[in-house]
Design a protein around this motif. Sequence first.
Motif, PDB file in Angstrom:
ATOM      1  N   ALA A 125       0.846  -1.200   0.000  1.00 42.83           N
ATOM      2  CA  ALA A 125       0.000   0.000   0.000  1.00 42.83           C
ATOM      3  C   ALA A 125       0.881   1.250   0.000  1.00 42.83           C
ATOM      4  CB  ALA A 125      -0.915  -0.017   1.218  1.00 42.83           C
ATOM      5  N   ASP A 126       1.994   1.183   0.737  1.00 45.87           N
ATOM      6  CA  ASP A 126       2.907   2.340   0.803  1.00 45.87           C
ATOM      7  C   ASP A 126       3.474   2.668  -0.566  1.00 45.87           C
ATOM      8  OD1 ASP A 126       2.395   1.876   3.375  1.00 45.87           O
ATOM      9  OD2 ASP A 126       4.480   1.562   4.010  1.00 45.87           O
ATOM     10  N   GLN A 127       3.873   1.609  -1.277  1.00 46.42           N
ATOM     11  CA  GLN A 127       4.467   1.841  -2.601  1.00 46.42           C
ATOM     12  C   GLN A 127       3.440   2.469  -3.535  1.00 46.42           C
ATOM     13  OE1 GLN A 127       6.062  -1.644  -4.601  1.00 46.42           O
ATOM     14  NE2 GLN A 127       7.682  -0.408  -5.523  1.00 46.42           N
ATOM     15  N   LEU A 128       2.193   2.002  -3.422  1.00 47.70           N
ATOM     16  CA  LEU A 128       1.155   2.580  -4.279  1.00 47.70           C
ATOM     17  C   LEU A 128       0.930   4.055  -3.916  1.00 47.70           C
ATOM     18  CD1 LEU A 128      -0.494   1.609  -6.648  1.00 47.70           C
ATOM     19  CD2 LEU A 128      -2.367   1.068  -5.082  1.00 47.70           C
ATOM     20  N   ASP A 129       1.075   4.379  -2.645  1.00 45.57           N
ATOM     21  CA  ASP A 129       0.978   5.787  -2.222  1.00 45.57           C
ATOM     22  C   ASP A 129       2.067   6.635  -2.872  1.00 45.57           C
ATOM     23  OD1 ASP A 129      -1.198   5.446  -0.659  1.00 45.57           O
ATOM     24  OD2 ASP A 129      -0.148   5.508   1.267  1.00 45.57           O
ATOM     25  N   THR A 130       3.313   6.132  -2.875  1.00 41.75           N
ATOM     26  CA  THR A 130       4.388   6.932  -3.473  1.00 41.75           C
ATOM     27  C   THR A 130       4.171   7.045  -4.975  1.00 41.75           C
ATOM     28  OG1 THR A 130       5.898   5.081  -3.842  1.00 41.75           O
ATOM     29  CG2 THR A 130       6.069   6.188  -1.727  1.00 41.75           C
ATOM     30  N   THR A 132       1.264   7.178  -6.360  1.00 39.41           N
ATOM     31  CA  THR A 132       0.178   8.155  -6.515  1.00 39.41           C
ATOM     32  C   THR A 132       0.751   9.568  -6.438  1.00 39.41           C
ATOM     33  OG1 THR A 132      -1.272   6.562  -5.449  1.00 39.41           O
ATOM     34  CG2 THR A 132      -2.096   8.803  -5.646  1.00 39.41           C
ATOM     35  N   HIS A 133       1.681   9.769  -5.507  1.00 42.82           N
ATOM     36  CA  HIS A 133       2.371  11.059  -5.408  1.00 42.82           C
ATOM     37  C   HIS A 133       3.047  11.391  -6.737  1.00 42.82           C
ATOM     38  CE1 HIS A 133       6.038  13.375  -3.632  1.00 42.82           C
ATOM     39  NE2 HIS A 133       5.158  14.206  -4.153  1.00 42.82           N
ATOM     40  N   ASN A 136       0.602  12.276  -9.429  1.00 46.58           N
ATOM     41  CA  ASN A 136       0.066  13.633  -9.250  1.00 46.58           C
ATOM     42  C   ASN A 136       1.052  14.684  -9.743  1.00 46.58           C
ATOM     43  OD1 ASN A 136      -2.329  12.720  -8.197  1.00 46.58           O
ATOM     44  ND2 ASN A 136      -1.653  12.874  -6.056  1.00 46.58           N
ATOM     45  N   ASP A 149      -5.608  -0.096  -9.768  1.00 45.44           N
ATOM     46  CA  ASP A 149      -5.661  -1.007  -8.627  1.00 45.44           C
ATOM     47  C   ASP A 149      -5.381  -2.436  -9.107  1.00 45.44           C
ATOM     48  OD1 ASP A 149      -7.951  -1.990  -9.794  1.00 45.44           O
ATOM     49  OD2 ASP A 149      -9.320  -0.966  -8.404  1.00 45.44           O
TER      50      ASP A 149
END
Lengths: 418, 88
Positions: A125-130, A132-133, A136, A149
């Motif tokens: 999940a963390d990697q997907l957050d980075t 996403t950053h 953006n 996803d």
Amino acid sequence: MSRYSVFSLLRHAATGNRGWQRAWRAASPKASYDVVIIGGGGHGLATAFYLAENHGIRNVAVLEKGYIGGGNVGRNTTVIRSNYLLDGNTQFYEFSMKLWEGMSTALNFNVMFSQRGQLVTAHSADQLDTFTHRANVMRSNGIDAEILDREAVRKLVPYLDFSDTARFPIHGAIFQGRAGTARHDAVAWGYARAASGHGVDIIEGCEVTDFVRQGDRIIGVETTRGRIGAGRIGLAVAGHTSVLAQKAGLELPIESHLLQAFVTEPVKPLVDHVVAYGADHFYLSQSDKGGLVFGGNLDGYNSYAQRGNTGVLREVCEAAIALMPNISRLRLLRHWGGIMDMTPDASPIISLTPVDGLYLNGGWCYGGFKATPASGWCFAEMLATGETPALIRGYGLGRFRSGHMIDEAGAGPFAWLQ
Amino acid sequence: MLRIDCPCCGVRDHSEFRYGGDATAERPAHDNPDLDAWYRYVYVRANPKGLHREFWQHVLGCRQWLVVERDTVTHSIHSVSFSRRQRA
Ligand SMILES: Cc1cc2nc3c(=O)[nH]c(=O)nc-3n(C[C@H](O)[C@H](O)[C@H](O)COP(=O)(O)OP(=O)(O)OC[C@H]3O[C@@H](n4cnc5c(N)ncnc54)[C@H](O)[C@@H]3O)c2cc1C
Ligand SMILES: [Zn+2]
């Protein structure tokens, strides 16, 4: 030089393909040039082309010690993308992407640029957050990016390991649809032909062995084909930047490292995109001939030997099978290595230097193929004007002193970790 | 595969070792205020095409840091010694 077109194809086909001309003139060195570019790789040839095309400077020579396309421009795995996070990189690589999109037309040479899309898998999940950053940041710079996803990834690339036993389960991916690949030799040939058409001398089998000085200024080069004078000199020799810079009295933050590439036997169309494995350093695509083309980490220690190590071969194949278990029975057809400049922040150096008359284009690490057109464009502008173009202000030599590194990997000043 | 002759453990494949880079860079004294000295220590590399003195740590063996002299073109190894003996 006659233009390539459907009609020229048909005309030559009708006459037994006996009338084709050489793609570029075989030139012999003149006594001097306005600009001499050392290194007939993609970057050197692109620089020569844009010097002529954008700045009208045609009294130019490209000196290549081997043959055009024999260096990294013909050894890489051809991935082109502009999914960078950090300021300086983001804008530069997107500018390059735009040049790729018009390249075949601009050069009148089909470089087979294929925008098949690239995805990088996320495994937490963390990697997907980075990711996403990063997506953006890309979108706010006008670059296409999507976050997928797990189900969306499975729909796009069902052949990856989505089983319960996957070592690193796939959580999602970042996807750039405009990314892709190009025929790497064609890029060298296309730039060589177009530059030659503008009057640039492309001199193969001509190794630069030293520099000629007048006071503090460098005014020419010694080569295996004699002395050649130069108004300005552009250095674009990929993995050999240190070797030549040293001869000019220049110390650089560069180490030479070896990267390998691998190709399997050809199979039917299977991989439609470029896929990069977020759990390890591994990526693959399928060539037009059907072979799976892939690569991974550096061999990891200073090297000028253009052959690889079996340890990395095994690691890369392990990563391949972890990501795509269904290719475990494929035979590996070939693997080879290329020598690259590795910088302490994995970003290139396109820079004025303390040596009068010498301009530097190097430090491309292992992502420099995608930069070929933008690098040539900006380096040509630097050679023509003596100034640093805005787009590459972040790539100056001074950044290591001032602390303005562009370190995408965040690995610190260790070339072999970048 | 490089084969490194560890003075403690004998000849081992280099996959047992961790690379530590250029062994010729001298670390400036801790309180040295000269920025240029630090810049050169952290970033500048001779990067020779030929003999290179470099650090390797035998992580899967004795865990000693070694200095290896290796040719960067042929990969032939000319000498291996303990790094702690290198500096007087
Ligand atoms: C295995 C591998 C995979 C890669 N994959 C990718 C990828 O997927 N995507 C990507 O973007 N990048 C990739 N790269 C990186 C990319 O290929 C390079 O960064 C880029 O091609 C370097 O620029 P160039 O094309 O000008 O270099 P080169 O083609 O190497 O040009 C330099 C030229 O200088 C010549 N030269 C050297 N010394 C002298 C001298 N003294 N006198 C005259 N000529 C000299 C050399 O012979 C050579 O032809 C990869 C690299 C490797 C090795
Ligand atoms: Zn040991």
